[in-house]
Motif scaffolding. Structure first.
Motif, PDB file in Angstrom:
ATOM      1  N   LYS A 100       2.468   1.748  -3.459  1.00 16.57           N
ATOM      2  CA  LYS A 100       1.503   2.186  -4.475  1.00 16.57           C
ATOM      3  C   LYS A 100       1.096   3.633  -4.240  1.00 16.57           C
ATOM      4  O   LYS A 100       0.922   4.401  -5.195  1.00 16.57           O
ATOM      5  N   GLN A 101       0.959   4.023  -2.990  1.00 19.04           N
ATOM      6  CA  GLN A 101       0.601   5.409  -2.679  1.00 19.04           C
ATOM      7  C   GLN A 101       1.726   6.361  -3.102  1.00 19.04           C
ATOM      8  O   GLN A 101       1.466   7.431  -3.635  1.00 19.04           O
TER       9      GLN A 101
ATOM     10  N   GLY B 157       0.807  -1.222   0.000  1.00 21.47           N
ATOM     11  CA  GLY B 157       0.000   0.000   0.000  1.00 21.47           C
ATOM     12  C   GLY B 157       0.831   1.258   0.000  1.00 21.47           C
ATOM     13  O   GLY B 157       0.542   2.217  -0.728  1.00 21.47           O
ATOM     14  N   LYS B 158       1.893   1.280   0.800  1.00 16.86           N
ATOM     15  CA  LYS B 158       2.757   2.464   0.867  1.00 16.86           C
ATOM     16  C   LYS B 158       3.475   2.700  -0.464  1.00 16.86           C
ATOM     17  O   LYS B 158       3.596   3.850  -0.912  1.00 16.86           O
TER      18      LYS B 158
ATOM     19  N   GLY C 219      -2.964  -2.639  -3.538  1.00 18.05           N
ATOM     20  CA  GLY C 219      -2.382  -1.794  -4.571  1.00 18.05           C
ATOM     21  C   GLY C 219      -1.614  -2.506  -5.661  1.00 18.05           C
ATOM     22  O   GLY C 219      -1.058  -1.863  -6.550  1.00 18.05           O
TER      23      GLY C 219
ATOM     24  N   PRO D 253       1.962   5.923  -7.653  1.00 18.28           N
ATOM     25  CA  PRO D 253       0.701   5.451  -8.234  1.00 18.28           C
ATOM     26  C   PRO D 253       0.773   5.149  -9.729  1.00 18.28           C
ATOM     27  O   PRO D 253      -0.038   4.381 -10.240  1.00 18.28           O
TER      28      PRO D 253
END
Length: 133
Positions: A63-64, A60-61, A108, A67
């Motif tokens: 992908k954030q 998640g980190k 993600g 992006p």
């Protein structure tokens, strides 16, 4: 039926030493982000998290932070063995496998690599292309 990790099945474990330096310490999400930043800065087309199951927060980190970069998650052979063993014994293999793969996507991941791929493809054919956890 026995299910082993790829290294065990192929007898391809290291002949000497270990491979501990091949992956980052499990408690170091910051180091994972730092190496990802380096890889992206060096022009990587795709970044990968492996193993995936225990690193959903890192997925998640990444992908954030990136992006527009493709993010691959590799469900390694050890994860395969754990899920296959429990899923077979419980009679819920499809549900367990799908839930694990959906969790990667939800975190993600753009690309999923798994030893379950042939089985998932079979399930997709049987279910007319729709799987749910």
């Amino acid at each position: 039926q026995h299910v082993w990790t790829f290294r065990d099945a192929c007898k391809s474990g290291p002949a000497f030493g270990d491979r501990k330096c091949y992956q980052l310490p499990c408690g170091s999400a910051a180091l994972g982000m730092l190496t990802t930043e380096r890889d992206v800065g060096e022009g990587a087309d795709i970044v990968m998290v492996k193993p995936g199951m225990f690193y959903l927060d890192v997925i998640g980190k990444i992908k954030q932070a990136h992006p527009n970069h493709l993010l691959a998650v590799y469900q390694v052979s050890g994860e395969y063995v754990m899920l296959h063993d429990y899923g077979t014994k419980s009679g819920n293999l499809q549900k367990i496998v799908c839930e694990s793969l959906f969790s990667f996507k939800r975190a993600g991941a753009d690309i999923l690599l798994s030893y379950f791929t042939p089985l998932v493809l079979q399930w997709l054919l049987e279910s007319e292309g729709v799987l749910t956890p």
